[in-house]
Enzyme design. Structure first.
Site, short mmCIF file in Angstrom:
data_model
loop_
_atom_site.label_atom_id
_atom_site.label_comp_id
_atom_site.label_asym_id
_atom_site.label_seq_id
_atom_site.Cartn_x
_atom_site.Cartn_y
_atom_site.Cartn_z
N ARG A 158 8.71 4.40 18.24
CA ARG A 158 8.62 4.52 16.78
C ARG A 158 8.45 5.97 16.35
NH1 ARG A 158 4.83 0.09 14.03
NH2 ARG A 158 5.53 1.39 12.32
N ILE A 182 -11.66 7.91 10.96
CA ILE A 182 -10.61 7.53 9.98
C ILE A 182 -10.24 6.05 10.08
CG2 ILE A 182 -8.32 8.11 9.06
CD1 ILE A 182 -10.08 10.59 9.03
N ARG A 187 -5.97 -1.48 6.65
CA ARG A 187 -5.58 -0.25 5.97
C ARG A 187 -5.31 -0.54 4.50
NH1 ARG A 187 -1.45 2.68 10.17
NH2 ARG A 187 -1.54 4.41 8.70
N PRO A 188 -6.37 -0.56 3.69
CA PRO A 188 -6.18 -0.86 2.27
C PRO A 188 -5.35 0.20 1.56
CG PRO A 188 -8.44 -0.16 2.71
CD PRO A 188 -7.75 -0.26 4.04
N ILE A 189 -4.73 -0.17 0.43
CA ILE A 189 -3.99 0.84 -0.33
C ILE A 189 -4.49 0.88 -1.78
CG2 ILE A 189 -1.95 0.77 1.17
CD1 ILE A 189 -0.53 -0.68 -1.18
N ASP A 190 -5.78 0.55 -1.93
CA ASP A 190 -6.37 0.53 -3.28
C ASP A 190 -6.24 1.88 -3.99
OD1 ASP A 190 -8.23 1.03 -1.00
OD2 ASP A 190 -9.58 1.66 -2.60
N GLN A 191 -6.32 2.98 -3.25
CA GLN A 191 -6.26 4.30 -3.91
C GLN A 191 -4.86 4.60 -4.46
OE1 GLN A 191 -9.18 6.20 -4.37
NE2 GLN A 191 -9.87 4.20 -3.65
N ARG A 246 4.97 0.35 7.64
CA ARG A 246 4.11 0.39 6.45
C ARG A 246 4.57 1.42 5.43
NH1 ARG A 246 -1.02 -1.14 6.38
NH2 ARG A 246 -1.55 0.65 5.12
N ASP A 276 -4.51 11.02 14.76
CA ASP A 276 -3.30 10.73 15.54
C ASP A 276 -3.28 11.44 16.89
OD1 ASP A 276 -2.46 9.10 13.53
OD2 ASP A 276 -0.81 10.36 12.85
N LYS A 304 7.77 13.09 11.79
CA LYS A 304 8.06 11.71 11.37
C LYS A 304 7.36 11.39 10.04
CE LYS A 304 5.47 8.34 13.02
NZ LYS A 304 4.80 7.40 12.12
N ASN A 305 6.08 11.73 9.95
CA ASN A 305 5.32 11.33 8.76
C ASN A 305 5.77 12.06 7.50
OD1 ASN A 305 3.96 9.48 10.24
ND2 ASN A 305 2.06 10.64 10.40
N CYS A 325 -2.99 -3.30 10.42
CA CYS A 325 -2.09 -2.97 11.54
C CYS A 325 -2.93 -2.78 12.78
CB CYS A 325 -1.24 -1.77 11.21
SG CYS A 325 -2.10 -0.24 11.41
C1 UD1 Z 1 -1.19 8.66 7.47
C2 UD1 Z 1 -0.29 8.79 8.67
C3 UD1 Z 1 -1.01 8.31 9.93
C4 UD1 Z 1 -2.34 9.05 10.08
C5 UD1 Z 1 -3.17 8.97 8.81
C6 UD1 Z 1 -4.42 9.82 8.86
C7 UD1 Z 1 1.89 8.45 7.71
C8 UD1 Z 1 3.07 7.57 7.58
N1 UD1 Z 1 0.88 7.97 8.46
O1 UD1 Z 1 -1.49 7.27 7.32
O2 UD1 Z 1 -0.18 8.56 11.04
O3 UD1 Z 1 -3.07 8.46 11.14
O4 UD1 Z 1 -2.38 9.42 7.69
O5 UD1 Z 1 -4.10 11.15 9.09
O6 UD1 Z 1 1.85 9.55 7.22
N2 UD1 Z 1 -7.69 4.31 2.74
C9 UD1 Z 1 -8.26 3.44 1.85
N3 UD1 Z 1 -7.59 3.16 0.69
C10 UD1 Z 1 -6.37 3.68 0.41
C11 UD1 Z 1 -5.78 4.57 1.33
C12 UD1 Z 1 -6.48 4.88 2.49
O7 UD1 Z 1 -9.36 2.93 2.08
O8 UD1 Z 1 -5.82 3.37 -0.65
C13 UD1 Z 1 -8.41 4.69 3.98
C14 UD1 Z 1 -7.70 4.20 5.24
O9 UD1 Z 1 -8.03 2.87 5.57
C15 UD1 Z 1 -8.20 5.21 6.26
C16 UD1 Z 1 -8.32 6.51 5.45
O10 UD1 Z 1 -8.40 6.09 4.10
O11 UD1 Z 1 -9.47 4.86 6.71
C17 UD1 Z 1 -7.18 7.49 5.61
O12 UD1 Z 1 -5.95 6.81 5.45
P1 UD1 Z 1 -4.64 7.53 4.97
O13 UD1 Z 1 -4.82 9.01 4.99
O14 UD1 Z 1 -4.18 6.90 3.70
O15 UD1 Z 1 -3.60 7.14 6.11
P2 UD1 Z 1 -2.08 6.75 5.94
O16 UD1 Z 1 -1.47 7.52 4.84
O17 UD1 Z 1 -1.97 5.27 5.96
#
Ligand code: UD1
Length: 430
Positions: free
Chosen positions: A397, A327, A122-126, A93, A305, A22-23, A117
């Site tokens: 899902r 995580i 779950r920030p996306i700053d990166q 997301r 996961d 799925k991912n 969620c």
């Molecule tokens: C993806 C997977 C999810 C899995 C996760 C970790 C998909 C659609 N989802 O989620 O099933 O649980 O990887 O293996 O592929 N973070 C930040 N800033 C950012 C991005 C991430 O602080 O800009 C933090 C997150 O809050 C978290 C960690 O980094 O604590 C890892 O997150 P990330 O690997 O980005 O997870 P997703 O891609 O959202």
């Protein structure tokens, strides 16, 4: 609202076929719109997240043609809008992958900012830091991210933490930037590799996916391709731990055993037999499981996961186990539900201390999120008596035909949609 009704106690025995990841599929479907030529994608899982994303893609104008349950043809040449509706981000997301895809292709994208969620903030700053490093102007206005650039230019990007989403989103935009991009501290998950392979099959030039340094040489245009999605390591892992928790014997087919090594190692540690074949693994458990400690980590560490599923197995093990979630901040919501089934789990911050019990008793529980939902089903399969799992919409899902595949392994599980049906099921089996 649908529910699962389970009569537990049967060891799972037999064979199960794993679908596409799925991912990986979520990212690959969005990357498919980056060319104006047709793209054929196969081995798609038929799960609701994928179907919602396909709708998001067609709403911006791409042509989405469902060939069969697991195959779709996408043509991005008909896209008429670079703006994604909030409705989709709210449901899923990963629609935010359209930021990287549209920014790469059109140098412009508008996608609502996803909120937190069920498993935490779950920030996306990166992701945004990466787009900015490529020269995009990124603003947040009225709840949406607006990214635009005259030209995207390759750059050297160091991620502050290992993020699957940021790695993939930046990789997509950089695939069509001018010059070279290096992503350091990149995520190494198999689905990152799958997305890179897919983009390369469209003519991108990406090297190093699967290591923590990914090098991308931007290209002007991408072309059509046909591609088959990698097997889902989390779906596979879920059946591996379901076999363990029910003291079963299951052959899990259509997998890449290398991707399952973190799970295999833990299963062996707790006393299961795991046999590896070219594209299958067999998990069997003949005696009570043993205890262990687990800490979730980015790949190749133990996946977050799979944390709820291993915890269910450990809750039945002989002794005390400590599970540390490194995580996500809120991923033990299922612990209270499991306690209702007789488990002994104490959560302190990001740690669960699990004192194994000899058995669970069936109860009515509610799925708090996708993976925890699957874990509660495993608990129900191992429990004595009837378990009802509410809110299975979360499970749908990410697991294709979960009940059908489990039934194929001898489980007594039914999907129902009313109290009347639950009563009927209970009467039938008394
Ligand atoms: C993806 C997977 C999810 C899995 C996760 C970790 C998909 C659609 N989802 O989620 O099933 O649980 O990887 O293996 O592929 N973070 C930040 N800033 C950012 C991005 C991430 O602080 O800009 C933090 C997150 O809050 C978290 C960690 O980094 O604590 C890892 O997150 P990330 O690997 O980005 O997870 P997703 O891609 O959202």
């Amino acid at each position: 609202m649908e529910q699962y009704v389970i009569r537990g106690g049967n060891p799972l025995v037999g064979e199960v076929e794993i679908g596409g990841a799925k991912n990986a599929a979520l990212a690959i479907l969005t990357a498919a719109v980056m060319t104006d030529e047709p793209v054929l994608i196969d081995n798609l899982p038929d799960v609701s997240d994928i179907n919602v994303l396909l709708e998001a893609i067609s709403v911006i104008g791409a042509t989405v043609e469902r060939i069969d349950r697991h195959t779709v043809r996408i043509n991005g040449s008909t896209i008429g809008s670079i703006s994604v509706d909030y409705e989709f981000i709210k449901k899923i997301r990963a629609s935010y992958y359209l930021l990287g895809a549209l920014l790469g292709k059109y140098k412009k994208a508008e996608v609502p900012l996803p909120g937190g969620c069920n498993i935490g903030s779950r920030p996306i700053d990166q992701h945004l830091k990466g787009f900015r490093a490529l020269g995009a102007k990124v603003d947040i206005l009225h709840g949406a991210i607006l990214a635009s650039a005259e030209n995207l230019t390759g750059n050297h990007i160091f991620l502050d933490m290992v993020s699957v989403g940021a790695t993939i989103n930046i990789m997509m935009a950089a695939a069509m930037a001018k010059g070279n991009t290096i992503i350091e501290n990149a995520a190494r998950e198999p689905h990152v590799v799958d997305v890179a392979n897919f983009l390369n099959s469209m003519g991108a030039n990406i090297k190093g996916a699967g290591t923590d340094v990914i090098r991308i040489r931007g290209v002007e245009a991408l072309h059509g391709t046909s591609y088959s999605i990698v097997p889902d390591m989390i779906e596979a892992g879920t059946y591996m731990f379901a076999a363990a928790a029910t003291k079963g014997d299951v052959l899990i087919k259509n997998v890449i055993p290398k991707h399952l090594e973190a799970m295999t190692a833990k299963l062996e540690e707790i006393g299961c037999d795991v046999e590896e074949f070219d594209d299958a693994v067999r998990v069997s458990a003949t005696k009570r499981l043993g205890r262990t400690h687990v800490k979730t980590l980015p790949y190749p560490g133990f996946p977050t996961d799979m944390q709820p599923q291993i915890s269910v197995a450990l809750a039945l093990a002989n002794g005390t186990s400590i599970v540390t979630e490194s995580i996500f901040e809120n991923r033990f919501k299922y612990a209270d539900e499991l306690t209702r089934m007789g488990a002994c789990v104490k959560v302190e911050g990001n740690t669960a201390i699990i004192d194994g019990v000899r058995g669970f008793t069936g109860a009515r529980v509610s799925a708090p999120d996708l993976r925890a939902g699957a874990a509660l089903v495993i608990a129900g399969l191992a429990a004595e008596g009837i378990t009802i799992v509410d809110d299975i919409v979360y499970i749908q899902r990410g697991y294709e035909d979960f009940e059908g595949k489990l039934k194929g392994l001898g489980a007594e599980i039914e999907k129902v949609s009313s109290e009347k049906e639950i009563q009927k099921y209970k009467l039938q089996i008394v």
